[in-house]
Design a protein around this motif. Structure first.
Motif, PDB file in Angstrom:
ATOM      1  N   SER A   8       0.798  -1.225   0.000  1.00 18.92           N
ATOM      2  CA  SER A   8       0.000   0.000   0.000  1.00 18.92           C
ATOM      3  C   SER A   8       0.832   1.277   0.000  1.00 18.92           C
ATOM      4  CB  SER A   8      -0.906   0.022   1.232  1.00 18.92           C
ATOM      5  OG  SER A   8      -1.746  -1.100   1.251  1.00 18.92           O
ATOM      6  N   CYS A   9       2.089   1.199   0.409  1.00 22.27           N
ATOM      7  CA  CYS A   9       2.938   2.389   0.425  1.00 22.27           C
ATOM      8  C   CYS A   9       4.350   1.985   0.002  1.00 22.27           C
ATOM      9  CB  CYS A   9       2.930   3.065   1.801  1.00 22.27           C
ATOM     10  SG  CYS A   9       3.708   2.094   3.116  1.00 22.27           S
ATOM     11  N   SER A  10       5.301   2.876   0.149  1.00 21.76           N
ATOM     12  CA  SER A  10       6.661   2.630  -0.341  1.00 21.76           C
ATOM     13  C   SER A  10       7.571   1.972   0.690  1.00 21.76           C
ATOM     14  CB  SER A  10       7.279   3.954  -0.796  1.00 21.76           C
ATOM     15  OG  SER A  10       7.354   4.842   0.299  1.00 21.76           O
ATOM     16  N   GLN A  21       5.695  -5.446  11.992  1.00 18.45           N
ATOM     17  CA  GLN A  21       5.385  -4.284  12.834  1.00 18.45           C
ATOM     18  C   GLN A  21       4.744  -3.180  11.982  1.00 18.45           C
ATOM     19  OE1 GLN A  21       8.717  -2.615  14.925  1.00 18.45           O
ATOM     20  NE2 GLN A  21       7.438  -1.268  16.138  1.00 18.45           N
ATOM     21  N   HIS A  22       5.277  -2.962  10.789  1.00 16.83           N
ATOM     22  CA  HIS A  22       4.699  -1.960   9.888  1.00 16.83           C
ATOM     23  C   HIS A  22       3.258  -2.345   9.544  1.00 16.83           C
ATOM     24  CE1 HIS A  22       4.277   0.855   6.554  1.00 16.83           C
ATOM     25  NE2 HIS A  22       3.880  -0.164   5.785  1.00 16.83           N
ATOM     26  N   SER A  23       3.028  -3.617   9.247  1.00 16.45           N
ATOM     27  CA  SER A  23       1.679  -4.080   8.916  1.00 16.45           C
ATOM     28  C   SER A  23       0.731  -3.882  10.087  1.00 16.45           C
ATOM     29  CB  SER A  23       1.704  -5.559   8.527  1.00 16.45           C
ATOM     30  OG  SER A  23       2.443  -5.750   7.352  1.00 16.45           O
ATOM     31  N   THR A  52       2.883 -11.908  -7.714  1.00 23.75           N
ATOM     32  CA  THR A  52       2.993 -10.557  -7.161  1.00 23.75           C
ATOM     33  C   THR A  52       1.652  -9.842  -7.249  1.00 23.75           C
ATOM     34  OG1 THR A  52       5.308 -10.461  -7.812  1.00 23.75           O
ATOM     35  CG2 THR A  52       4.241  -8.366  -7.306  1.00 23.75           C
ATOM     36  N   GLY A  53       0.982  -9.986  -8.390  1.00 21.22           N
ATOM     37  CA  GLY A  53      -0.342  -9.369  -8.547  1.00 21.22           C
ATOM     38  C   GLY A  53      -1.331  -9.905  -7.533  1.00 21.22           C
ATOM     39  N   ALA A  54      -1.299 -11.219  -7.336  1.00 17.87           N
ATOM     40  CA  ALA A  54      -2.198 -11.822  -6.350  1.00 17.87           C
ATOM     41  C   ALA A  54      -1.846 -11.347  -4.948  1.00 17.87           C
ATOM     42  CB  ALA A  54      -2.119 -13.347  -6.432  1.00 17.87           C
ATOM     43  N   SER A  55      -0.557 -11.199  -4.668  1.00 15.47           N
ATOM     44  CA  SER A  55      -0.131 -10.714  -3.356  1.00 15.47           C
ATOM     45  C   SER A  55      -0.582  -9.282  -3.127  1.00 15.47           C
ATOM     46  CB  SER A  55       1.390 -10.800  -3.224  1.00 15.47           C
ATOM     47  OG  SER A  55       1.818 -12.131  -3.290  1.00 15.47           O
ATOM     48  N   VAL A  56      -0.452  -8.458  -4.156  1.00 17.20           N
ATOM     49  CA  VAL A  56      -0.891  -7.058  -4.040  1.00 17.20           C
ATOM     50  C   VAL A  56      -2.397  -7.005  -3.854  1.00 17.20           C
ATOM     51  CG1 VAL A  56      -1.113  -4.880  -5.315  1.00 17.20           C
ATOM     52  CG2 VAL A  56       1.062  -6.102  -5.300  1.00 17.20           C
TER      53      VAL A  56
END
Length: 129
Positions: A8-10, A21-23, A52-56
Motif C-alpha cells: 500500500s505504500c513505499s 510491525q509496519h503491517s 505478485t499481482g495476487a499478493s498485491v
C-alpha cells in the motif's frame, strides 16, 4: 534473501519482524519477495508477475478489511455512547413521571376534600365577614 515491501505504500525492509510491525501499525500488508531471479524463462517471470499481482490484491483486500473493521468499531462505540445517553434520558423521564403522578394524586386529594361537605364548609366560613 527475502525482501519485504508494503503493498500500500513505499515501505521496504529486509527483516520480517519490521515488516510485521509496519503491517500491524498501519493495517497495510507487506509482501515477501525473493531476491533471486525467477527460473523458467518467460513463464517463470509470468508466474512471478501473477504471484505478485495476487499478493498485491490480497494485501489490498486485507487493508480494506482492516479499514472497514476499524470504521465498524468506531460506529459501534458511537452507538454505544448514544445508547447510554438514551438510557439515562429514559431514567430521568421515569423519575419526572413518578413526581408528576405523586403531585397529581396530591392535587386530586385536595380537590376531593374541597368538594366534600367539610371542606366546602371551611372554605365558605373563611369568606364570612
Amino acid at each position: 534473501m527475502i525482501h519485504y515491501q508494503c503493498g500500500s505504500c513505499s515501505y521496504k525492509s529486509d527483516h520480517l519482524g519490521e515488516a510485521q510491525q509496519h503491517s500491524h501499525q498501519t493495517g497495510h500488508a507487506c509482501i515477501g519477495k525473493d531476491g533471486a531471479e525467477p527460473a523458467g524463462g518467460k513463464f517463470g517471470k509470468a508466474r512471478t508477475v501473477l504471484k505478485t499481482g495476487a499478493s498485491v490484491l490480497a494485501a489490498t483486500a486485507i487493508g480494506a478489511i482492516a479499514w472497514k473493521y476499524k470504521k465498524l468499531q468506531e460506529e459501534h462505540e458511537e452507538l454505544q455512547t448514544k445508547h447510554e445517553g438514551l438510557v439515562s434520558m429514559a431514567a430521568g423521564l421515569v423519575v419526572q413521571l413518578a413526581e408528576s403522578t405523586a403531585e397529581n394524586e396530591s392535587l386530586k386529594s385536595e380537590n376531593d376534600y374541597l368538594k366534600s361537605a367539610t371542606g366546602a364548609s371551611k372554605t365558605l366560613k373563611s369568606y364570612d365577614c
